[in-house]
Scaffold this active site. Structure first.
Site, mmCIF file in Angstrom:
data_model
loop_
_atom_site.group_PDB
_atom_site.id
_atom_site.type_symbol
_atom_site.label_atom_id
_atom_site.label_comp_id
_atom_site.label_asym_id
_atom_site.label_seq_id
_atom_site.Cartn_x
_atom_site.Cartn_y
_atom_site.Cartn_z
ATOM 1 N N HIS A 197 0.829 -1.195 0.000
ATOM 2 C CA HIS A 197 0.000 0.000 0.000
ATOM 3 C C HIS A 197 0.868 1.252 0.000
ATOM 4 O O HIS A 197 2.054 1.200 0.342
ATOM 5 C CB HIS A 197 -0.895 0.034 1.253
ATOM 6 N N CYS B 217 -3.389 0.313 9.930
ATOM 7 C CA CYS B 217 -4.289 -0.685 9.347
ATOM 8 C C CYS B 217 -5.405 -1.086 10.284
ATOM 9 O O CYS B 217 -6.470 -1.511 9.851
ATOM 10 C CB CYS B 217 -3.515 -1.955 8.997
#
Lengths: 1025, 285
Positions: free
Chosen positions: B174, B275
């Protein structure tokens, strides 16, 4: 006459105002042929006469003038109708009903009509010409120059129709005019109240849509500059911090253009109606730094429009929040008693307003209790300024891979969007140069940290105009936000081709300084909530008119995008071709091409002279800049293929232009030059004629066009290199010289070369058009204020440069030509160049400097002259230096130059006797100085026509687009040459009318500014086709 | 009214956090970009509990904890399924098909918070919240294996107030695998070439000049900045045991209240600090 004239100019207004009524009356008439228009004109003129005393007298003269002019060129009258129709039709139709309108129209018209009437009514064409010449020099210069000079001037879009046609009766034309007038008025649906009393001052009624939805109207002198109107509007608004604002005018309802305050309005709007929109031009990044609340108020109004129109996207929450501040500012504290549950629905806060949103707005409104209107506005702005699209001016484009993207110009630089995503960004400090060439827009980016070389990134805009528009917006934003003071035209440092356009207003830094000096009590102003509410009730959110405009724009934008795609394809092809040419064509190649072209031209000229003995009519029309995106493509296509004849004619024009340009310069500098120029003109004419008739040569011509384009591009590219510019120029010069030398070409060739060589020269009709498209606008934003050099290119600067080049080339060319006339011209040019160089600081900037200097030095006059020169050769010559005409003696052909300007109706007749070929050439030029104003009223009025069908008549159409930039104003002119070759049986008038109609249809955005009819009649008739 | 996030002053403000317990299936079935040692579930859960404890206990956030779903091994990484900015929440369409159902529980949770819910229904769009970096001024969206252009467009449509710039992400899972916001105007960025390249891209794309905090370890650049009324600048960052060099860099932030949190186990399955939570600011109520 005066009335007519005034009606013409005013017609726009009148037509706008009255338009609806008359439209109803005679919708068909609008579509009517030029003849109808004329008839209308006459009728209108009559009506005006009755209504207005002063105008009446003039009106009769105008008719007389027309008649008079017509007698010599019977066909001319017919030809004239279209313009007259357009212009006059606007005014005329209405005048009957409304004397006032007539009066207003009269004013404008009067000027022309007066001149015409006084001078030309009883007098033959020549007398008219002479008289008009004077005025032309003064006033017509604008029109003429603009029309003729196509490249340089804003009016640029002018179509000149030159036809050699039989003489026909004016009466028909008049009838047509009348009809057209009516139609036009009908078309123009704007209801404006003519307040003007009969004055002899040319005035035009302007309408300005203000940010609060109201409309401001005033009368302006026809030739007033944008600044005059802008100042009036700001005064009306009581606005001092006005540098953030500007006036917009729309062409095609798609493309918005900023009115350049330093240039005449009519040249910018051309045929468009004098309707403007007062808008924020530079969105201050920090509105809190504005000095006055009233300034913030107008910014708020602008942003509300932007939001409602969808141009400024907001989230739901932000819509609600901003809406609540709007309510607080306009309604004050929430009052449960006074503000019923649905009070909010009268306002519009978002493109898609929901009940939920209104509830949220009401909820938030309650929380703002106690905020004053000014505070609410400030809060509104504090939130609005954070929106990512705040102050971003979006332009459709495609990247190098043909992917649709958007280019956003903002205070900080250039943003690249794909769909709604920002995919790149180029801050002003990172951009070394901004340029455009044809429909391509380029930015040269400073090398990244680890990179050694600068990179140039190209984008494809829908068309040349779009590219230029983007370029100008970039230049303006960069200057306004990034520089401390407007950049002075680069003189010594760089050679620049192209437009001289620069932002001439105050920069943000300057306006802030000035704002600090504002010492007045906070002006009282009324926030127009009630108005809005009422309107909003009607269904239009904020300012109805504005919104409608916005909507139109947005809608058009979408459409435009679609169109653009198509256009892009076409353009892309053309571009590809061009690009290939450019790349493929080495300097050597170009000369060859030119040579071939020249050779052809020469052949043509000779052949033409021989062949053209029969009646040949050339129709030239100049269109204003307004050409829609697709048009450029068309132009390009035309240029590529069939335009060869046109180019030739253009070449001739170019030559003239070149000469004229130098002449202008020279006029100031050296006198001898002018004499030389005239001969050239004659030559050009001959050449053009010859070219026109020679359809077979078209291929060669085409090739020549291509080569020309290439050359221009090359030049541009060379110029594009800042540092290497000098070298490039030298190279260019060499190239040109080489080409010239190689070319045994005639003057025409030279002219072509010149045009080609001169990247921006819009002057040359054929090449100019190409050149315009090709014109490269370069702008070098060197790091920050001091060093940033804007190379704009090209329009004016290029023209100048081109002129210089032309001069050089002409010298070379002239030698090959061997014509004495040419030689002197060359010398003069050379001198001019030398002078220029001397004057200018550095060689590198020679061209630009010269152009700039010249422009500066000579000022508007020079510009005008130049423009004229650029525009129509004949006109230029006549206008600029009537004397020259006398001096010049064309070798072979007898030529009669008849120039009729609608406004002035000048008739210029230059007769030259050439020993070899016995050819009678008549050139009739119809200029509509009023056209601009008229055109403003109806861009498309005349368009009704259909394609010209030439059974026995061969028609060749050449279109040239020339863009001229003066002080930031760009003009696009399109010259069309239509050659009608046939026996006497041909109805030239009809052919001309059809041609004009065609031209209008093809370029609805543009207005016909000038029609030049060349009539060549050979004693022994020889018909090529 | 704050409006538009209230500007930088409000950046990092947070009242609520949505987290989700980690399922045991995570140890074996969670997606991972690099094969490696198996996750120690017990230790992972301890780290998770510490994480939640900091948010709830130390920072005073209202933590909404969703129950684990064994059928969704990656469900602990709630960040990827929702992007919340101000009053609006975008439910994403995660790039990994196995994770699409994670959205359902998140939707219910966000609805309970009265947020404006926008769902990404376009089947051509994928977006992981881990690719979305919100700076308080604008969005950067990493175009990665999990996020595509269409997903970014929908995000741009959802948050119209803000510029949304795309940043190519190649070597990492990411965008936020190597960067995050460490302050109102401060971007924490890893030292890898890819990270630095991405930073340059972001710098070029932005109208604003951000300060940067370069840390030696890409993974350590993922931290959580919060602006807690009673505590000021708060920064949750990876523990010194994990990334001692990077921890030293964070320790130079004198104005920040530093809270080291280890995420050793979840990091094995590409997890990081951001996250594991969706932070929401409902300050207006």
């Amino acid at each position: 006459m005066t009335t007519e004239v005034g009606s013409e100019t005013e017609v726009k207004k009148d037509s706008e105002q009255l338009g609806p009524d008359k439209a109803k009356d005679k919708p068909e008439e609008t579509s009517g042929t030029p003849g109808d228009q004329k008839s209308r004109e006459t009728s209108s003129g009559e009506a005006q006469d009755s209504s207005v005393p002063a105008p009446t007298s003039q009106s009769s003269p105008s008719s007389q003038k027309k008649e008079k002019s017509s007698p010599e060129s019977k066909g001319i009258s017919r030809f004239l109708p279209p313009w007259l129709k357009k212009q006059k039709s606007y005014t005329l139709a209405e005048p009957r009903d409304e004397p006032k309108k007539k009066a207003t129209g009269e004013e404008q018209v009067v000027e022309e009509s007066e001149s015409q009437a006084l001078e030309g009514v009883a007098q033959p064409r020549r007398s008219l010409e002479e008289a008009t010449e004077n005025r032309q020099n003064d006033k017509e210069k604008h029109s003429v120059s603009s029309a003729e000079i196509q490249p340089s001037k804003e009016d640029g879009k002018e179509t000149e129709v030159e036809e050699v046609a039989e003489k026909k009766e004016e009466t028909q034309e008049e009838k047509e005019k009348r009809e057209t007038k009516e139609v036009q008025t009908a078309e123009i649906k704007i209801d404006s109240i003519p307040k003007k009393s009969p004055k002899k001052i040319k005035t035009v009624q302007c309408k300005v849509m203000l940010l609060d939805g109201t409309e401001y109207s005033c009368d302006l002198e026809k030739r007033a500059k944008g600044q005059v109107l802008f100042d009036k509007v700001c005064e009306h608004l009581n606005l001092l911090e006005k540098d953030y604002f500007g006036l917009l005018f729309y062409e095609n309802s798609e493309q918005k253009n900023w009115l350049d305050s330093s240039k005449e309005i009519k040249r910018q709007i051309r045929s468009l109606p004098w309707i403007f929109t007062f808008n924020v031009k530079f969105y201050p990044p920090d509105p809190s730094q504005l000095t006055e609340d009233i300034t913030r108020y107008f910014l708020c109004l602008q942003l509300r429009q932007d939001i409602v129109s969808g141009r400024l996207p907001c989230s739901f929450v932000t819509h609600a929040l901003l809406g609540s501040y709007t309510l607080q500012a306009e309604l004050g504290d929430h009052d449960p008693g006074e503000h019923s549950s649905d009070y909010i629905s009268e306002f519009q806060f978002a493109p898609n307003q929901t009940q939920e949103m209104e509830e949220k707005v009401a909820e938030l409104h309650k929380t703002h209790r106690g905020l004053t209107p000014a505070q609410a506005d400030s809060q509104f702005l504090e939130n609005a300024k954070r929106l990512s699209m705040y102050g971003v001016d979006l332009h459709h484009a495609k990247d190098s891979e043909g992917v649709d993207i958007m280019l956003g110009v903002c205070a900080n630089g250039l943003l690249i969007y794909k769909d709604r995503l920002r995919i790149n960004r180029f801050a002003w400090p990172k951009i070394l140069k901004i340029s455009y060439k044809r429909s391509n827009f380029y930015i040269k980016v400073r090398p990244a940290e680890l990179e050694q070389f600068e990179s140039t990134i190209g984008f494809k805009l829908p068309n040349h105009r779009a590219a230029k528009r983007l370029w100008k917006v970039c230049v303006e934003h960069h200057t306004f936000f990034r520089l401390l003071s407007p950049e002075q035209p680069p003189k010594a440092k760089f050679l620049t081709l192209g437009s001289k356009f620069r932002y001439s207003g105050r920069t943000q830094a300057q306006t802030r300084q000035a704002s600090n000096l504002i010492d007045r009590p906070a002006p009282y102003f009324e926030r127009t909530s009630s108005k809005r509410v009422s309107r909003s009730l009607d269904g239009a959110p904020m300012g109805i008119s504005d919104q409608s405009l916005l909507r139109d724009f947005s809608a058009t934008g979408g459409q435009a995008a679609g169109d653009k795609i198509i256009d892009l394809e076409a353009a892309g092809q053309a571009k590809l071709k061009d690009g290939g040419r450019e790349e493929d064509e080495s300097p050597l190649k170009t000369p060859q091409l030119e040579l071939t072209q020249d050779g052809k031209d020469l052949d043509k000229t000779q052949d033409d002279l021989l062949k053209h003995q029969a009646s040949i009519s050339e129709l030239k029309r100049n269109f204003m800049e307004s050409t829609p995106e697709p048009r450029p493509n068309e132009w390009e296509k035309r240029r590529i293929t069939p335009l060869s004849l046109q180019t030739q004619g253009k070449k001739g024009d170019h030559i003239f232009q070149v000469k004229t340009l130098p002449g202008k310069e020279k006029q100031w500098i050296t006198m001898p030059w002018t004499a030389g120029a005239k001969p050239e003109e004659t030559d050009k004419r001959h050449a053009s004629r010859a070219e026109g008739p020679c359809t077979g040569v078209s291929d060669a011509d085409k090739s020549s066009h291509e080569t020309l384009d290439i050359v221009e591009e090359k030049k541009q590219a060379e110029f594009g290199i800042e540092e290497t510019l000098v070298v490039d120029e030298t190279n260019k010069g060499k190239m040109q010289v080489a080409t010239d030398a190689g070319e045994t070409c005639k003057v025409e060739h030279v002219s072509q070369k010149d045009s080609s060589s001169l990247p921006s020269d819009s002057s040359s009709s054929s090449s100019s058009s190409e050149s315009e498209d090709e014109e490269v606008g370069e702008y070098h934003p060197h790091h920050r204020a001091i060093e940033e050099v804007i190379r704009e290119e090209q329009e004016e600067e290029e023209d100048m440069k081109r002129k210089e080049h032309e001069e050089k080339t002409q010298h070379v060319e002239a030698i090959p030509e061997g014509s004495k006339l040419n030689v002197p011209v060359e010398h003069t040019q050379v001198t001019a160049e030398d002078l220029v160089q001397d004057n200018t600081v550095t060689v590198a900037t020679e061209e630009k400097n010269l152009s700039e200097q010249i422009k500066q030095d000579v000022g508007e006059e020079k510009k005008e002259e130049q423009l004229k020169l650029n525009g129509d050769v004949s006109h230029v010559d006549i206008d600029v230096a009537p004397q020259l005409i006398c001096c010049s003696e064309p070798p072979v052909v007898k030529t009669e130059m008849v120039t009729i300007s609608d406004a002035t109706q000048r008739t210029e007749i230059s007769t030259k006797e050439i020993p070899i070929v016995q050819t009678e050439t008549k050139t009739i030029t119809y200029e509509s100085s009023q056209l601009d104003g008229n055109a403003a009223g109806d861009a498309g009025v005349l368009v009704s026509a259909q394609t010209i069908t030439s059974e026995s008549i061969s028609t060749t159409t050449t279109t040239h687009i020339t863009k001229m930039v003066k002080g930031g104003v760009s003009e696009t002119r399109i010259e069309k040459r239509i050659v009608i070759t046939g026996d006497a049986d041909i109805d030239h008038d009809e052919a001309l009318a059809q041609a004009i109609k065609e031209a209008k249809e093809q370029h609805p955005d543009m207005s016909v500014t000038r029609v030049v009819v060349h009539k060549e009649t050979e004693l022994a008739e020889e018909d090529e086709d | 009214m704050a409006g538009l996030g209230g500007g930088l002053a409000a950046f990092g403000r947070c009242t609520h956090a949505v987290v989700r317990a980690l399922p045991e299936s995570l140890c074996r079935q969670a997606l991972r970009s690099v094969a490696g040692p198996e996750v120690d579930f017990a230790r992972a859960e301890r780290e998770y509990q510490l994480y939640v404890g900091v948010l709830r206990g130390k920072l005073g956030l209202q933590v909404l904890e969703l129950p684990a779903d064994e059928s969704l091994p990656d469900c602990v990484f709630v960040e990827d399924v929702a992007v919340v900015c101000e009053e609006t929440a975008l439910l994403t369409r995660p790039g990994a098909p196995s994770r699409r159902k994670e959205v359902e529980a998140m939707k219910r949770a966000l609805e309970s918070l009265n947020l404006n819910i926008v769902e990404m229904v376009d089947e051509n769009a994928t977006l992981d919240g881990g690719d979305v970096l919100f700076t308080g001024r604008e969005f950067f969206v990493g175009l990665s294996r999990r996020t595509n252009q269409r997903g970014a467009e929908i995000l741009a449509d959802t948050f119209k107030d803000y510029a949304v710039s795309t940043v190519p992400v190649h070597d990492s899972l990411h965008l936020k695998s190597f960067c995050s916001m460490a302050g109102p105007n401060l971007i924490a960025i890893g030292s890898s070439e890819a990270a630095q390249k991405a930073l340059k891209t972001m710098q070029q794309m932005s109208d604003h000049r951000y300060d940067k905090l370069t840390v030696p370890d890409d993974a350590a650049a993922n931290c959580i900045y919060l602006n807690v009324p009673s505590k000021g600048h708060v920064l949750l960052h990876r523990a010194p045991e994990e990334f001692p060099d990077s921890a030293k860099v964070f320790e130079k932030l004198k104005d920040h209240m530093l809270i080291p949190i280890a995420a050793t186990e979840l990091a094995k399955v590409d997890g990081s600090l951001t996250c594991c939570s969706v932070l929401i600011n409902k300050a207006s109520e």
